[in-house]
Structures are given as structure tokens and as C-alpha cells.
Design a protein around this motif. Sequence first.
Motif, PDB file in Angstrom:
ATOM      1  N   MET A  89       0.507  -1.502  -0.233  1.00  0.00           N
ATOM      2  CA  MET A  89      -0.062   0.239  -0.437  1.00  0.00           C
ATOM      3  C   MET A  89       1.401   1.121  -0.085  1.00  0.00           C
ATOM      4  N   TYR A  98      -4.736   6.957  -2.934  1.00  0.00           N
ATOM      5  CA  TYR A  98      -5.028   5.605  -2.419  1.00  0.00           C
ATOM      6  C   TYR A  98      -6.711   5.812  -3.966  1.00  0.00           C
ATOM      7  N   VAL A 101      -4.501   2.056  -3.492  1.00  0.00           N
ATOM      8  CA  VAL A 101      -5.161   0.676  -2.860  1.00  0.00           C
ATOM      9  C   VAL A 101      -6.595   0.448  -3.073  1.00  0.00           C
ATOM     10  N   ALA A 241      -2.465  -2.578  -9.069  1.00  0.00           N
ATOM     11  CA  ALA A 241      -2.700  -2.525  -7.550  1.00  0.00           C
ATOM     12  C   ALA A 241      -3.470  -4.409  -7.623  1.00  0.00           C
ATOM     13  N   PRO A 297      -8.181   0.529   4.910  1.00  0.00           N
ATOM     14  CA  PRO A 297      -6.762  -0.186   4.531  1.00  0.00           C
ATOM     15  C   PRO A 297      -7.748  -1.517   5.265  1.00  0.00           C
TER      16      PRO A 297
END
Length: 444
Positions: A89, A98, A101, A241, A297
Amino acid sequence: MNENNMKNFRNPDAILDVYEKPEFAQGVLLSLQHMFAMFGSTVLVPILIGISPSIALLSSGVGTLVHMLCTRFKIPAYLGSSFAFVATMQALMKTDGYPAVAQGAIAAGLVYVVVSIIISQIGSAWVNKVLPPIVVGPIIIVIGLSLATTAANDAMLKNEKYDLTYFGIAIFTLVMTLIFQMCFKGFTSLVSIMLGIICGYLLSCALGIVDFSGVQKAAWFSLPALDVPGISYHFKWYPAAILAMAPISFVTMTEHMGHIMVLNSLTKRDFFKDPGLHRTMLGDGLSTIIAGFIGGPPTTSYGENIGVLAMTKVHSVYVLAGAAVCAIIFSFVGKLAAVIESIPMSVIGGISFLLFGTIASNGLKILVDNKIDFGEKRNMLIASVILVIGIGGAYLQLGNFQLTSVALSTIIGMILNWILPKQSASEKALEEKNKEKKEGKIYQ
């Protein structure tokens, strides 16, 4: 134990068993204790990758409740921010921000969902075959002791340098917790962890090492910094990702099963059968997907909270659900979240000495309860390899993909259990010799 017996079963070792409700006031304090235990790690992950800690609190609370819904409120587990994805991340935040992520987190959650569907079709009977007590016991020891360095560093280090005051606070926190646990009875003993944290925090305040600037700046009410695809940012595919984060799910799955094994031992139940491994996997996966959609997360079950369960013998799902509700509330109350965030890591380290050690001790308990004979060479070899690889921190790195020490030791332990014969050649020869002596074929 069949499903009907599981419903009627009560663990005699528990003060509050899985289905039992505490009184409201006691329940609130017990829930806050669990929130204090997970808070440091849950907010540390977003700080490390550069997102808002409040959104991690929100996603952990919502994710825990979703997990409980998926598991029919049968498993006392808390889900917090996962450290397994941190390095990946951090790299994604530097390149794509982000949104990448988030997409990776959603993909990781979907892997869990797919695996849960497969397990629902083939069953989980294989779990007991690939994870017998000789493998499970050392793995649980590893889960506890692999965190020992983290606890020690939190207790001793200030800005990565040894600080005697910090270490003194950690030891004071630990000693006060032990006093509340051993010298008091009733409810005081049950909330010994929270009382220990409060004592450590008050000493930290007296010594002037608590930074209140965040508390002063924080608003009483503040909306968590949500990052929702299509609303907060334009949707765009990030295949790199997805490829980087999705495989890490297979690592966290082994840790997930390890935590379920610890909970099985604590509660004297078999959660692999009821509600089923497929439901625990589904809950974990949906929690991570939700976190990705709202800006948090990935999540995973927390050893810190399992340590609290082991220490207090309060296994009530209502207490864990209360902790999740508290986390959600605190994510909106800026002042309260800031106060908890101001707790020095030395205080958390002092508590962690006890919590992580308790997890490891439960691994020893499994070996003792199952009468594992370490006079047998096979048992000695399997346990030795698992313990050294896991506690030593050995890991397998392939590009951005990392197999953590816990996952690596688990996989190697399962392989050794599969390939090693029940007896070594020397043990077989000795057995044959003793058999011949008994039959009178060898005369002395």
C-alpha cells in the motif's frame, strides 16, 4: 460435537460464554477495553500509509459487525487494520494514490469471497487433517511470539531510540494490570487491561510525555474522511494494484485460520464446523471490500483482542459487537478519538507483553491438552522448524509479494506433517528390536 450440542454447550472455563450478555454498564466497559486493545494497531496502519485514522476506526467497526452477521454472531472476533498489506500500500500510495489501494483492497476481499464459496462446496473436514495439534500448537505460539519484538519496541523506543522513561511506563502499566488481574476479584479483574492502560496513561501525563495538541485541535464532531469510488474520485482501473494486493490474501488466510484455531482452543468449540470456515472467510472478505469502498485499509482478525479474551475469560460476542459500535462512534467524535490516539506506545507495549504472551501460552496448552509426545522425533522436528522460522521472522519475498513468517511457518509445518513418516528409520528399527525381544527371538 454436533451443531445442536454446540448450541447447548457452555464452556465451564468462561466467565461469560459466547452467547451470554453482560449487564449494560459492565458491557460498555468491557467493550471499551477491547477497543483500547486494538486501537494502536488499527490507527497505526493508516498513519503508515498516509490516510485518515478515523476511517480505519469506522471500517474496522463496520467490518467487525459484518463479520459477525456472516458468522451468525457465533464467533467473538474483532477485525482491525491489516499490516500484511502495508508495504504494498505504501508503494501504491506513492505512485497512484489511494484509488489504487482501494482497488487492490477490494480485489483482496474478493479473493476471500471466492475461496469461501469453494470451501462451502468441498467442506472444511480437510482442516483437521492438514492442521493437527502438533502443527496448530506451535503455530499459535508463533502468532503470539512473532509479535514479541513489536511489543518490546513499543515499550522501549522513543523516536527509534531507547528511552528508560518509556520502558518504565511500560513496566508500570504491565505491573498494574497484573495487580488488577491477580489481587482483585469480580468486575475489577475483568477490566484489568483497561485499568492498566488508564494507570499507564495517567503516569505518562504526570511525566509530561503525552502530546495533547491533537486533542486540542480535534473537533467534537467530525465526519470520517470517506474516499468513495465515483464520488470522491473518478473511477479508473489499476491492474497493477490488483495483481500486487490480491495474492497477499492467501497469506492473511493462513493467519485468519490460525486465529480461528486460537479461538477454538479458548472457547472449546470448533468454529471450522459451526458456523463454518466458509462463513468466517466470507466475513473477512466482505469486511475488506467495504473498507476499500469507504476509504480504509484491508482488515483482518486481531490477536490483541484474542489476548483480551484469553486474559479476561469473557468470550461474549455482545462485548465484541459493543467494541465495534464504540469504534464507529469514536470515528465521528474527534475529541474522543484524539484522546485514545494520544496514548503513548509505551503503554500499549506494556499491555502487549501480556496479551501476546497469553496467545503463545494457549499454543502450549494445546500441546499439553493433546498429550503431544516430544519423545517422538517427528513431533520434535515439526515443532522445531515451525517455531524457529516463525519466531525468527524468516519470510519469502517474490517481487512485491511477501509471505510473512507466520504464513511461511504455517505452510512449512503443514508440508512437514504431510511428508514426514510417523516414525524415523531409527525409531522403526528400535521398535522392531523391542518387539523381537518381547517375542523371545533375541536372547540376552
